[in-house]
Design a protein around this motif. Structure first.
Motif, PDB file in Angstrom:
ATOM      1  N   ILE A   7       0.850  -1.183   0.000  1.00  0.00           N
ATOM      2  CA  ILE A   7       0.000   0.000   0.000  1.00  0.00           C
ATOM      3  C   ILE A   7       0.891   1.240   0.000  1.00  0.00           C
ATOM      4  O   ILE A   7       1.759   1.374   0.862  1.00  0.00           O
ATOM      5  N   ILE A   8       0.684   2.110  -1.000  1.00  0.00           N
ATOM      6  CA  ILE A   8       1.507   3.313  -1.111  1.00  0.00           C
ATOM      7  C   ILE A   8       0.630   4.525  -0.828  1.00  0.00           C
ATOM      8  O   ILE A   8      -0.394   4.711  -1.490  1.00  0.00           O
ATOM      9  N   ILE A   9       1.037   5.302   0.149  1.00  0.00           N
ATOM     10  CA  ILE A   9       0.214   6.437   0.559  1.00  0.00           C
ATOM     11  C   ILE A   9       0.944   7.733   0.241  1.00  0.00           C
ATOM     12  O   ILE A   9       2.015   7.998   0.771  1.00  0.00           O
ATOM     13  N   LYS A  10       0.344   8.507  -0.672  1.00  0.00           N
ATOM     14  CA  LYS A  10       0.955   9.777  -1.050  1.00  0.00           C
ATOM     15  C   LYS A  10       0.183  10.900  -0.372  1.00  0.00           C
ATOM     16  O   LYS A  10      -1.007  11.109  -0.649  1.00  0.00           O
ATOM     17  N   LYS A  14      -3.582  18.526   0.295  1.00  0.00           N
ATOM     18  CA  LYS A  14      -5.010  18.355   0.061  1.00  0.00           C
ATOM     19  C   LYS A  14      -5.584  17.105   0.713  1.00  0.00           C
ATOM     20  O   LYS A  14      -6.782  16.952   0.828  1.00  0.00           O
ATOM     21  N   GLY A  15      -4.740  16.165   1.051  1.00  0.00           N
ATOM     22  CA  GLY A  15      -5.236  14.915   1.615  1.00  0.00           C
ATOM     23  C   GLY A  15      -4.294  13.782   1.260  1.00  0.00           C
ATOM     24  O   GLY A  15      -3.112  14.015   1.016  1.00  0.00           O
ATOM     25  N   ARG A  16      -4.817  12.579   1.223  1.00  0.00           N
ATOM     26  CA  ARG A  16      -3.955  11.440   0.927  1.00  0.00           C
ATOM     27  C   ARG A  16      -4.525  10.611  -0.211  1.00  0.00           C
ATOM     28  O   ARG A  16      -5.724  10.396  -0.299  1.00  0.00           O
ATOM     29  N   SER A  17      -3.647  10.164  -1.090  1.00  0.00           N
ATOM     30  CA  SER A  17      -4.039   9.230  -2.137  1.00  0.00           C
ATOM     31  C   SER A  17      -3.484   7.871  -1.754  1.00  0.00           C
ATOM     32  O   SER A  17      -2.302   7.758  -1.424  1.00  0.00           O
ATOM     33  N   ILE A  18      -4.320   6.864  -1.792  1.00  0.00           N
ATOM     34  CA  ILE A  18      -3.909   5.545  -1.331  1.00  0.00           C
ATOM     35  C   ILE A  18      -3.982   4.555  -2.487  1.00  0.00           C
ATOM     36  O   ILE A  18      -5.050   4.302  -3.036  1.00  0.00           O
ATOM     37  N   ALA A  19      -2.814   4.041  -2.882  1.00  0.00           N
ATOM     38  CA  ALA A  19      -2.752   3.064  -3.968  1.00  0.00           C
ATOM     39  C   ALA A  19      -2.514   1.682  -3.368  1.00  0.00           C
ATOM     40  O   ALA A  19      -1.537   1.475  -2.661  1.00  0.00           O
ATOM     41  N   VAL A  20      -3.419   0.754  -3.643  1.00  0.00           N
ATOM     42  CA  VAL A  20      -3.304  -0.610  -3.124  1.00  0.00           C
ATOM     43  C   VAL A  20      -2.818  -1.487  -4.267  1.00  0.00           C
ATOM     44  O   VAL A  20      -3.476  -1.587  -5.305  1.00  0.00           O
ATOM     45  N   THR A  21      -1.634  -2.095  -4.102  1.00  0.00           N
ATOM     46  CA  THR A  21      -1.101  -2.917  -5.181  1.00  0.00           C
ATOM     47  C   THR A  21      -0.882  -4.352  -4.718  1.00  0.00           C
ATOM     48  O   THR A  21      -0.635  -4.609  -3.544  1.00  0.00           O
ATOM     49  N   ALA A  22      -1.014  -5.279  -5.666  1.00  0.00           N
ATOM     50  CA  ALA A  22      -0.677  -6.685  -5.431  1.00  0.00           C
ATOM     51  C   ALA A  22      -0.214  -7.226  -6.770  1.00  0.00           C
ATOM     52  O   ALA A  22      -0.638  -6.728  -7.820  1.00  0.00           O
ATOM     53  N   ASP A  23       0.633  -8.227  -6.770  1.00  0.00           N
ATOM     54  CA  ASP A  23       1.196  -8.736  -8.033  1.00  0.00           C
ATOM     55  C   ASP A  23       1.820  -7.608  -8.856  1.00  0.00           C
ATOM     56  O   ASP A  23       1.730  -7.626 -10.086  1.00  0.00           O
ATOM     57  N   ILE A 220       3.498  -1.182   3.921  1.00  0.00           N
ATOM     58  CA  ILE A 220       3.004   0.179   3.692  1.00  0.00           C
ATOM     59  C   ILE A 220       4.176   1.130   3.491  1.00  0.00           C
ATOM     60  O   ILE A 220       5.134   1.111   4.249  1.00  0.00           O
ATOM     61  N   THR A 221       4.096   1.941   2.433  1.00  0.00           N
ATOM     62  CA  THR A 221       5.084   2.993   2.219  1.00  0.00           C
ATOM     63  C   THR A 221       4.345   4.322   2.192  1.00  0.00           C
ATOM     64  O   THR A 221       3.317   4.446   1.538  1.00  0.00           O
ATOM     65  N   CYS A 222       4.878   5.291   2.907  1.00  0.00           N
ATOM     66  CA  CYS A 222       4.158   6.542   3.082  1.00  0.00           C
ATOM     67  C   CYS A 222       5.135   7.699   3.185  1.00  0.00           C
ATOM     68  O   CYS A 222       6.250   7.530   3.663  1.00  0.00           O
ATOM     69  N   ASN A 223       4.729   8.877   2.696  1.00  0.00           N
ATOM     70  CA  ASN A 223       5.594  10.060   2.827  1.00  0.00           C
ATOM     71  C   ASN A 223       4.981  11.064   3.799  1.00  0.00           C
ATOM     72  O   ASN A 223       5.357  12.226   3.828  1.00  0.00           O
ATOM     73  N   GLN A 240       8.474   4.943   6.283  1.00  0.00           N
ATOM     74  CA  GLN A 240       8.211   6.321   5.901  1.00  0.00           C
ATOM     75  C   GLN A 240       9.368   6.808   5.042  1.00  0.00           C
ATOM     76  O   GLN A 240      10.520   6.671   5.422  1.00  0.00           O
ATOM     77  N   VAL A 241       9.072   7.355   3.866  1.00  0.00           N
ATOM     78  CA  VAL A 241      10.127   7.735   2.922  1.00  0.00           C
ATOM     79  C   VAL A 241       9.968   9.199   2.514  1.00  0.00           C
ATOM     80  O   VAL A 241       8.958   9.826   2.823  1.00  0.00           O
ATOM     81  N   SER A 242      10.952   9.696   1.801  1.00  0.00           N
ATOM     82  CA  SER A 242      10.879  11.081   1.325  1.00  0.00           C
ATOM     83  C   SER A 242       9.911  11.170   0.146  1.00  0.00           C
ATOM     84  O   SER A 242       9.551  10.160  -0.453  1.00  0.00           O
ATOM     85  N   ASP A 243       9.531  12.393  -0.200  1.00  0.00           N
ATOM     86  CA  ASP A 243       8.617  12.593  -1.332  1.00  0.00           C
ATOM     87  C   ASP A 243       9.198  11.997  -2.618  1.00  0.00           C
ATOM     88  O   ASP A 243       8.487  11.399  -3.417  1.00  0.00           O
ATOM     89  N   VAL A 244      10.511  12.192  -2.802  1.00  0.00           N
ATOM     90  CA  VAL A 244      11.156  11.700  -4.024  1.00  0.00           C
ATOM     91  C   VAL A 244      11.117  10.173  -4.088  1.00  0.00           C
ATOM     92  O   VAL A 244      10.794   9.585  -5.130  1.00  0.00           O
ATOM     93  N   GLN A 245      11.412   9.547  -2.966  1.00  0.00           N
ATOM     94  CA  GLN A 245      11.391   8.082  -2.940  1.00  0.00           C
ATOM     95  C   GLN A 245       9.971   7.556  -3.181  1.00  0.00           C
ATOM     96  O   GLN A 245       9.771   6.568  -3.872  1.00  0.00           O
ATOM     97  N   LEU A 246       9.006   8.257  -2.619  1.00  0.00           N
ATOM     98  CA  LEU A 246       7.632   7.820  -2.802  1.00  0.00           C
ATOM     99  C   LEU A 246       7.216   7.923  -4.263  1.00  0.00           C
ATOM    100  O   LEU A 246       6.597   7.026  -4.823  1.00  0.00           O
ATOM    101  N   GLU A 247       7.609   9.028  -4.864  1.00  0.00           N
ATOM    102  CA  GLU A 247       7.271   9.246  -6.274  1.00  0.00           C
ATOM    103  C   GLU A 247       7.866   8.129  -7.141  1.00  0.00           C
ATOM    104  O   GLU A 247       7.230   7.675  -8.101  1.00  0.00           O
TER     105      GLU A 247
END
Ligand SMILES: [Zn+2]
Length: 403
Positions: A7-10, A14-23, A220-223, A240-247
């Motif tokens: 799960i990647i949380i950007k 404005k809020g958070r965008s949550i991308a749920v990935t598998a495979d 979970i990865t989150c910035n 928890q990672v930096s904005d660049v790493q998250l991108e």
């Protein structure tokens, strides 16, 4: 080994965008903004505005533009205990939102509260004990039903979820205590709160973890430096990672291009075929097309194409969060045995997600009919607005053709 869910949380202002990935693929996507997100499942303190017995409904002020709609008929075991007749305008009560308000329709409400945990759904106001339909084995169902009845002692209702199958009794008991405590807190805050107000709303992430922790090994990865997750549950790999790493992760999973595809009509399949997906209010349709014209041996080639399409059909339905009636037009395949194979494959692909789907089978015209429970907004409703130019029809009038 369970599958891995990443799960990647950007987070942004404005809020958070949550991308749920598998495979390595995007499977679900949520926009989590305090003021715009879904209220489905939330508990609200509302004020009854009008009771209309002829409509079998009451209208409840829950602080939205439209009053909430409360059917007076509730589950039998709830009605028996709570005497539905006593509802009167002016009353302030705790309601649960079953469906969000949409277009001109107010939110759909219930008084029969259901609080989901990982293993159990706790229903403080009824006495019904049931077992998830995902559990098919009769012996297992019977055993869980007995466990449920023993936990309830006929003082509240309970549904044993699929994950309860593998849980020890002390784990069930512990979760039950947590859910009971949550309900007690809600009741206490309702005494002091002023209607209308939201008493409890689960975050998107908390819901994901609750529903998927049993089935997937979750990372979970989150910035997000400000709104860190409340308390990362044990066993969840959390960084928890930096904005660049998250991108960089966002790009690696092709989140943006997957979203673009899931907002369009056409989806390319690996073997060259395509899906055409049309989302409509009353029903959605999925049309499966082969790569090229197929002459002889149509049966086998059709089966292969249809089986191969099941994975992408299930994924697109999940990612788009389609609900209600879904009609799938597979490549023509009249053979009953082959049809059964396709149904089985599709059901197995659909079983990877948390939202309940029911495959009803092929209609007399050869379409596959299925239904999927409505939960929250569709991907399109989360990210798009209707086109003003064409009034969302996709066509514009060519005036010169008129006369
Ligand atoms: Zn348009």
């Amino acid at each position: 080994m369970p599958d891995t869910m990443h799960i990647i949380i950007k987070a942004s202002g404005k809020g958070r965008s949550i991308a749920v990935t598998a495979d390595n693929k995007l499977m679900e996507y949520y926009v989590d903004k305090a003021d715009e997100s879904t209220l489905a499942g939330a508990l609200v303190l509302g004020r009854v505005e009008r009771v209309v017995p002829t409509m079998g409904a009451a209208f409840v002020n829950i602080g939205q533009a439209q009053n909430g709609f409360l059917p007076l008929d509730e589950m039998e075991s709830f009605t028996k205990i709570n005497q539905a007749a006593s509802l009167a305008s002016g009353q302030e009560l705790i309601f649960q939102i079953k469906k969000d308000a949409k277009d001109q329709k107010g939110a759909f409400l219930t008084r029969d509260i259901a609080l989901p945990g990982q293993y159990l759904i706790y229903m403080p106001l009824n006495r019904y004990v049931g077992v998830s339909k995902r559990i098919r084995d009769d012996h297992a169902r019977q055993k869980l039903l007995e466990t449920g009845k023993a936990l309830c002692q006929d003082t509240f209702g309970l549904i044993m979820r699929e994950a309860s199958l593998l849980a020890r009794t002390d784990m069930l008991y512990e979760e039950l205590q947590e859910l009971k405590a949550l309900w007690n807190t809600m009741q206490k805050s309702a005494e002091y709160a002023k209607a209308p107000t939201v008493l409890h709303r689960e975050s998107v992430l908390a819901g994901l973890l609750r529903d998927y922790a049993q089935r997937y090994s979750i990372r979970i990865t989150c910035n997000d430096k400000v709104n860190r997750m409340p308390v990362p549950p044990t066993g969840i790999d959390w960084e928890q990672v930096s904005d660049v790493q998250l991108e960089a992760q966002w790009k690696a999973y092709h989140v943006d291009s997957s979203l673009e595809e899931a907002l369009g009509r056409r989806v390319m399949l690996k073997n060259g075929g395509t899906l055409m997906i049309d989302e409509r209010e009353a029903l959605s349709t999925v049309d499966v097309n082969t790569a090229s014209f197929v002459g002889d041996q149509q049966g086998d080639i059709a089966l292969k194409q249809n089986l191969a399409a099941c994975h992408d059909i299930a994924r697109q339905i999940r990612l788009r969060n389609l609900s209600g009636i879904i009609i799938i037009d597979f490549v023509d395949m009249p053979d009953e045995v082959q049809r059964a194979q396709v149904i089985q494959r599709l059901e197995s692909e659909l079983s990877r997600e948390r939202v309940k789907t029911v495959v009803h089978g092929f209609t007399s015209l050869g379409f596959l009919e299925m239904t999927r429970k409505r939960t929250g907004a569709t991907l399109r409703d989360q990210l798009c607005a209707p086109c003003e130019k064409c009034h969302a029809t996709g066509y514009r009038l060519e005036r010169e053709r008129l006369s």
